[in-house]
Write a protein that holds these residues in place. Structure first.
Motif, PDB file in Angstrom:
ATOM      1  N   UNK A   1       0.822  -1.211   0.000  1.00 53.24           N
ATOM      2  CA  UNK A   1       0.000   0.000   0.000  1.00 53.24           C
ATOM      3  C   UNK A   1       0.850   1.253   0.000  1.00 53.24           C
ATOM      4  N   UNK A   2       2.129   1.159   0.370  1.00 52.39           N
ATOM      5  CA  UNK A   2       3.005   2.323   0.390  1.00 52.39           C
ATOM      6  C   UNK A   2       3.581   2.662  -0.978  1.00 52.39           C
ATOM      7  N   UNK A   3       3.335   1.832  -1.992  1.00 54.92           N
ATOM      8  CA  UNK A   3       3.857   2.076  -3.324  1.00 54.92           C
ATOM      9  C   UNK A   3       2.947   3.062  -4.044  1.00 54.92           C
ATOM     10  N   UNK A   4       3.574   4.168  -4.571  1.00 61.07           N
ATOM     11  CA  UNK A   4       2.788   5.204  -5.244  1.00 61.07           C
ATOM     12  C   UNK A   4       2.793   5.065  -6.756  1.00 61.07           C
ATOM     13  N   UNK A   5       3.649   4.239  -7.283  1.00 60.26           N
ATOM     14  CA  UNK A   5       3.735   4.095  -8.737  1.00 60.26           C
ATOM     15  C   UNK A   5       4.098   2.662  -9.073  1.00 60.26           C
ATOM     16  N   UNK A   6       3.504   2.151 -10.157  1.00 58.70           N
ATOM     17  CA  UNK A   6       3.744   0.772 -10.572  1.00 58.70           C
ATOM     18  C   UNK A   6       3.699   0.715 -12.093  1.00 58.70           C
ATOM     19  N   UNK A   7       4.738   0.103 -12.691  1.00 57.02           N
ATOM     20  CA  UNK A   7       4.779  -0.020 -14.144  1.00 57.02           C
ATOM     21  C   UNK A   7       5.710  -1.156 -14.520  1.00 57.02           C
ATOM     22  N   UNK A   8       5.512  -1.702 -15.718  1.00 49.84           N
ATOM     23  CA  UNK A   8       6.386  -2.746 -16.217  1.00 49.84           C
ATOM     24  C   UNK A   8       7.731  -2.158 -16.641  1.00 49.84           C
ATOM     25  N   UNK A   9       8.764  -2.978 -16.595  1.00 49.49           N
ATOM     26  CA  UNK A   9      10.101  -2.622 -17.066  1.00 49.49           C
ATOM     27  C   UNK A   9      10.562  -3.700 -18.036  1.00 49.49           C
ATOM     28  N   UNK A  10      11.227  -3.281 -19.099  1.00 50.07           N
ATOM     29  CA  UNK A  10      11.747  -4.233 -20.065  1.00 50.07           C
ATOM     30  C   UNK A  10      10.733  -4.702 -21.077  1.00 50.07           C
ATOM     31  N   UNK A  11       9.633  -3.989 -21.215  1.00 48.81           N
ATOM     32  CA  UNK A  11       8.586  -4.374 -22.152  1.00 48.81           C
ATOM     33  C   UNK A  11       7.294  -4.740 -21.442  1.00 48.81           C
ATOM     34  N   UNK A  12       6.198  -4.579 -22.167  1.00 49.42           N
ATOM     35  CA  UNK A  12       4.881  -4.904 -21.611  1.00 49.42           C
ATOM     36  C   UNK A  12       4.777  -6.414 -21.437  1.00 49.42           C
ATOM     37  N   UNK A  13       4.355  -6.835 -20.254  1.00 49.24           N
ATOM     38  CA  UNK A  13       4.246  -8.258 -19.938  1.00 49.24           C
ATOM     39  C   UNK A  13       2.793  -8.630 -19.674  1.00 49.24           C
ATOM     40  N   UNK A  14       2.548  -9.929 -19.565  1.00 53.14           N
ATOM     41  CA  UNK A  14       1.209 -10.482 -19.307  1.00 53.14           C
ATOM     42  C   UNK A  14       0.249 -10.159 -20.439  1.00 53.14           C
ATOM     43  N   UNK A  15       0.735 -10.095 -21.658  1.00 48.32           N
ATOM     44  CA  UNK A  15      -0.127  -9.846 -22.806  1.00 48.32           C
ATOM     45  C   UNK A  15      -0.919 -11.099 -23.140  1.00 48.32           C
ATOM     46  N   UNK A  16      -2.101 -10.897 -23.676  1.00 51.76           N
ATOM     47  CA  UNK A  16      -2.965 -11.989 -24.108  1.00 51.76           C
ATOM     48  C   UNK A  16      -3.079 -11.968 -25.631  1.00 51.76           C
TER      49      UNK A  16
ATOM     50  N   UNK B   1      19.327  -3.503 -26.499  1.00 56.67           N
ATOM     51  CA  UNK B   1      18.040  -3.137 -25.876  1.00 56.67           C
ATOM     52  C   UNK B   1      16.856  -3.826 -26.549  1.00 56.67           C
ATOM     53  N   UNK B   2      16.826  -3.797 -27.876  1.00 56.46           N
ATOM     54  CA  UNK B   2      15.673  -4.353 -28.589  1.00 56.46           C
ATOM     55  C   UNK B   2      15.504  -5.860 -28.363  1.00 56.46           C
ATOM     56  N   UNK B   3      16.575  -6.678 -28.369  1.00 58.29           N
ATOM     57  CA  UNK B   3      16.360  -8.113 -28.120  1.00 58.29           C
ATOM     58  C   UNK B   3      15.727  -8.430 -26.777  1.00 58.29           C
ATOM     59  N   UNK B   4      15.978  -7.601 -25.760  1.00 57.82           N
ATOM     60  CA  UNK B   4      15.337  -7.815 -24.453  1.00 57.82           C
ATOM     61  C   UNK B   4      13.825  -7.691 -24.583  1.00 57.82           C
ATOM     62  N   UNK B   5      13.370  -6.684 -25.336  1.00 56.08           N
ATOM     63  CA  UNK B   5      11.925  -6.525 -25.547  1.00 56.08           C
ATOM     64  C   UNK B   5      11.354  -7.678 -26.359  1.00 56.08           C
ATOM     65  N   UNK B   6      12.099  -8.154 -27.344  1.00 53.26           N
ATOM     66  CA  UNK B   6      11.596  -9.275 -28.146  1.00 53.26           C
ATOM     67  C   UNK B   6      11.398 -10.517 -27.286  1.00 53.26           C
ATOM     68  N   UNK B   7      12.347 -10.797 -26.402  1.00 47.78           N
ATOM     69  CA  UNK B   7      12.211 -11.959 -25.511  1.00 47.78           C
ATOM     70  C   UNK B   7      11.045 -11.758 -24.552  1.00 47.78           C
ATOM     71  N   UNK B   8      10.883 -10.546 -24.038  1.00 45.04           N
ATOM     72  CA  UNK B   8       9.790 -10.276 -23.089  1.00 45.04           C
ATOM     73  C   UNK B   8       8.431 -10.453 -23.753  1.00 45.04           C
ATOM     74  N   UNK B   9       8.284  -9.930 -24.972  1.00 46.28           N
ATOM     75  CA  UNK B   9       7.002 -10.088 -25.666  1.00 46.28           C
ATOM     76  C   UNK B   9       6.718 -11.548 -25.995  1.00 46.28           C
ATOM     77  N   UNK B  10       7.745 -12.312 -26.252  1.00 47.02           N
ATOM     78  CA  UNK B  10       7.530 -13.722 -26.586  1.00 47.02           C
ATOM     79  C   UNK B  10       7.211 -14.550 -25.329  1.00 47.02           C
ATOM     80  N   UNK B  11       7.948 -14.307 -24.243  1.00 43.62           N
ATOM     81  CA  UNK B  11       7.734 -15.082 -23.014  1.00 43.62           C
ATOM     82  C   UNK B  11       6.528 -14.597 -22.209  1.00 43.62           C
ATOM     83  N   UNK B  12       6.193 -13.298 -22.362  1.00 50.62           N
ATOM     84  CA  UNK B  12       5.081 -12.668 -21.657  1.00 50.62           C
ATOM     85  C   UNK B  12       5.333 -12.498 -20.165  1.00 50.62           C
ATOM     86  N   UNK B  13       6.387 -13.073 -19.655  1.00 43.60           N
ATOM     87  CA  UNK B  13       6.840 -12.850 -18.287  1.00 43.60           C
ATOM     88  C   UNK B  13       8.338 -12.567 -18.337  1.00 43.60           C
ATOM     89  N   UNK B  14       8.944 -12.353 -17.155  1.00 47.67           N
ATOM     90  CA  UNK B  14      10.370 -12.015 -17.127  1.00 47.67           C
ATOM     91  C   UNK B  14      11.189 -13.268 -16.862  1.00 47.67           C
TER      92      UNK B  14
END
Length: 401
Positions: free
Chosen positions: A19-34, A94-107
């Motif tokens: 509850x003390x966290x004021x900001x939350x966002x993904x890092x390294x690409x959008x994850x949990x995509x459907x 930088x770009x390959x990290x995003x490609x792996x993240x989009x493919x795996x959908x998790x980190x």
């Protein structure tokens, strides 16, 4: 099938986020995509951009290296080579990290990459922007001959400026590294940025200053400077062709950078100032534009910058000549491969030599006489008439009659 990343974010924040966290966002690409389309199409697009952009930037670096080795370097070319190197880092690291993240959908890349992924990408983007802004202070004139050494010694300020740019570029995105952490989500993990509530006021002010100093002010000032310079050169300089072309190239690079990075910086500021979450499709589009900008920069250089385009022709000429030499029955290429004009000059020299040889042959033919006639005239020239001998005795015989 729909992209529901931020529905998942809301679910995570309601269950597992402190509850003390004021900001939350993904890092390294959008994850949990459907959706299966996003899992396959986006990595393929990123890989295609990376391959084409890496080839273009490598060619641009090779051309600049040849220019400096041949004594045709300039301060602007040194900074453009640094920009190409930065684009190469973005596309290869930088770009390959995003490609792996989009493919795996998790980190799946570990805590170190999670902490440094966004930090390093922001370092490269900020450094590239400041380098293009620094080109406004660089000279565009090309030095040749013995003046190259003196020019490079006098342009040592570029090395100091590049060091300062990279220091500033590494310091500004430090919060991207400090607040990054791995968060368990079921049996998997996700990489997120969590800003504690005690730092919310400072970070809110920081996220207003950070994009302004590193993106808005440099891009606007660079575009305005080159627009004014181009206008002055076209209207006031007697022979503005070469100088205005270089200015137009730098103006196009700066304008392309500003337009293609605007969605990335816009969504970055939008999320961190506490507004509603933007659509996941907009975030993905912004990241693709960022990598496409790094792939488009060498294309602009090779199509608009005369020196880079000429260097590309020289490299192609050298490659085709070497291939023709290895193939039997083909004509050998000239040895002068520095540029296309030298090759053209070598061709003209060959033609001139052939013409001179033919002319010499014609002159020899004119001076040369047939063997029989030469013998005849030689005999006639060596014939001497004695004084006492009458050359025409038949005339005296007629008189006697």
């Amino acid at each position: 099938q729909e992209v529901a990343a931020f529905r998942q974010i809301n679910h995570i924040t309601s269950l597992e986020m402190d509850v003390n966290v004021s900001f939350f966002d993904f890092i390294g690409g959008v994850q949990l995509l459907q959706g299966q389309e996003t899992r396959t199409a986006i990595p393929v697009i990123i890989i295609g951009i990376c391959v084409s952009g890496a080839v273009g930037n490598l060619l641009a670096l090779l051309i600049f290296f040849r220019d400096f080795r041949n004594g045709r370097g300039s301060e602007a070319k040194a900074l453009l080579a640094s920009v190409a190197s930065t684009d190469l880092l973005i596309l290869l690291l930088c770009a390959p990290v995003r490609a792996v993240t989009f493919y795996k959908r998790t980190w799946t890349l570990g805590s170190f990459v999670c902490s440094t992924a966004d930090w390093f990408q922001h370092c490269c983007v900020v450094a590239k922007t400041l380098m293009l802004a620094l080109t406004t202070r660089a000279k565009h004139t090309v030095t040749t001959g013995d003046a190259t050494t003196e020019h490079l010694c006098g342009a040592s300020w570029i090395h100091g400026a590049l060091v300062c740019i990279w220091i500033v570029a590494m310091m500004f995105p430090i919060p991207q590294m400090l607040f990054a952490s791995l968060l368990p989500y079921g049996s998997d993990t996700i990489c997120v940025s969590e800003v504690p509530g005690c730092a919310s006021d400072f970070m809110s002010l920081f996220y207003k200053i950070y994009p302004t100093v590193t993106f808005v002010v440099p891009v606007i000032s660079t575009v305005a400077y080159y627009t004014k310079t181009l206008h002055d050169e076209v209207n006031n300089v007697p022979n503005p062709q070469h100088q205005s072309k270089v200015t137009l190239v730098l103006l196009c690079l700066s304008g392309t950078l500003g337009l293609m990075l605007l969605p990335e910086w816009g969504t970055f500021t939008w999320i961190r100032l506490g507004y509603n979450k933007p659509p996941a499709g907009l975030l993905i589009f912004a990241q693709l534009l960022l990598y496409a900008c790094s792939a488009l920069s060498p294309v602009i250089l090779m199509t608009m910058y005369d020196d880079v385009r000429q260097g590309l022709f020289n490299i192609w000429f050298m490659a085709t000549c070497r291939g023709s030499k290895n193939t039997p029955g083909t004509n050998t290429c000239p040895k002068t491969e520095e540029n296309a004009t030298e090759a053209h000059g070598a061709t003209n020299a060959v033609v001139a030599n052939a013409v001179s040889v033919e002319t010499d042959k014609e002159n020899e033919d004119k001076e040369k006489t047939f063997p029989d006639l030469e013998h005849f005239w030689t005999g006639r020239r060596n014939t001497q008439v004695e004084q006492e001998q009458d050359p025409v005795p038949w005339e005296k015989e007629e008189k006697m009659l």
